[in-house]
Design an enzyme around this catalytic site. Sequence first.
Site, short mmCIF file in Angstrom:
data_model
loop_
_atom_site.label_atom_id
_atom_site.label_comp_id
_atom_site.label_asym_id
_atom_site.label_seq_id
_atom_site.Cartn_x
_atom_site.Cartn_y
_atom_site.Cartn_z
N ASP A 167 0.82 -1.22 0.00
CA ASP A 167 0.00 0.00 0.00
C ASP A 167 0.85 1.26 0.00
OD1 ASP A 167 1.01 -0.05 2.54
OD2 ASP A 167 -0.92 0.05 3.58
N ARG A 190 9.81 26.63 -2.39
CA ARG A 190 9.17 27.71 -3.14
C ARG A 190 7.81 28.08 -2.55
NH1 ARG A 190 9.64 25.13 -8.97
NH2 ARG A 190 9.40 23.27 -7.69
N LYS A 214 9.22 38.63 -16.10
CA LYS A 214 8.27 37.61 -16.54
C LYS A 214 6.93 37.79 -15.84
CE LYS A 214 9.38 34.10 -13.04
NZ LYS A 214 9.89 32.75 -12.76
N ARG A 268 3.73 35.39 -14.40
CA ARG A 268 3.31 34.01 -14.10
C ARG A 268 1.85 34.01 -13.66
NH1 ARG A 268 5.79 29.24 -12.65
NH2 ARG A 268 7.84 30.23 -12.43
N THR A 300 9.63 22.34 -14.54
CA THR A 300 9.09 21.99 -15.87
C THR A 300 9.97 22.51 -17.00
OG1 THR A 300 7.75 24.00 -16.03
CG2 THR A 300 6.75 22.09 -14.94
#
Length: 301
Positions: free
Chosen positions: A34, A93, A194, A196, A225
């Site tokens: 499990d 983060r 940037k 986000r 990513t």
Amino acid sequence: MLIFSGSSNRSLAKKVAKRLSLSLSEIEIHTFPDRENRVRVIDKVLDKDVVVVQSTGVSPNRYYMELFFILDSLKRSGARSVTLVIPYLGYQRQDHIFRSGEAVSLEVIINLIKTLKVDRVISFDLHSLRIEEFFKTKRIRLSHLSALSVFAKEIKKMGGNDLVLVSPDMGGIRRIKLLAELLENKTPCISIEKNRDLNTGEVESTKINGEVKKRVIIVDDVISTGKTLISAADLLKKNGAEEIYVMATHGIFAGDAPENLEKSIIKKVIVSDTIEVRKNRRFNKLQVVSVYPLITKTLEK
């Protein structure tokens, strides 16, 4: 000193142990059908100073639970002191509330480390200065190391005076300035702004602050990513960059990151081994450099 390793990064733990003329101490980690874990320390640790090497990465929840059981078993077995080498501190983060109703997940993790009576923590390139304050508040001794010196050596091998260091966001400006100081050759630094979307996580690089040169090195603390880096690389290419390199301390490479980075215009991606990049996550453009000498030097102090 005894050195134990969880299952997240045994290759780094072995390098650390070898450098210290030691072998990894024996520990049993059993996983039930499990997916529950059972941990048992085999070697005797009574009145011994012990080191635990365990990072996180793509599966932070799995590796944290394993780590907590290892720490508990060592203290129950009478270890005199426990030093935790956690090269990549998962959840870092999430060190503050971005939107109302959210947990401060990193503080929960640090509270658990405190509860399990860890005496010292060694980690690399934490996401913000706020994290050091968390450890200080909890009265946990922290050795905050950086892979920047390792990257500086790689940049010196590249040679030439047509390089510029790039921060992919405004929060990383301090990082590239520190790296420029290590290079001692007045390598220029520029940054990218940037946007986000906090709901989807999608990133768009919008503006470059500074002059783009022929060769650029994007420097970051973590690759998850890879979308931020690919977006930054595309913008740099449009503004005159011909060779684009990436250097980041922590290579998570979540989801399709390996494939997307391989197909991107980025020429090479260099990461440290704070997170073990398994064979099925590696790609041709990837180069891994080791931080084990920095860890062993710190342990010897």
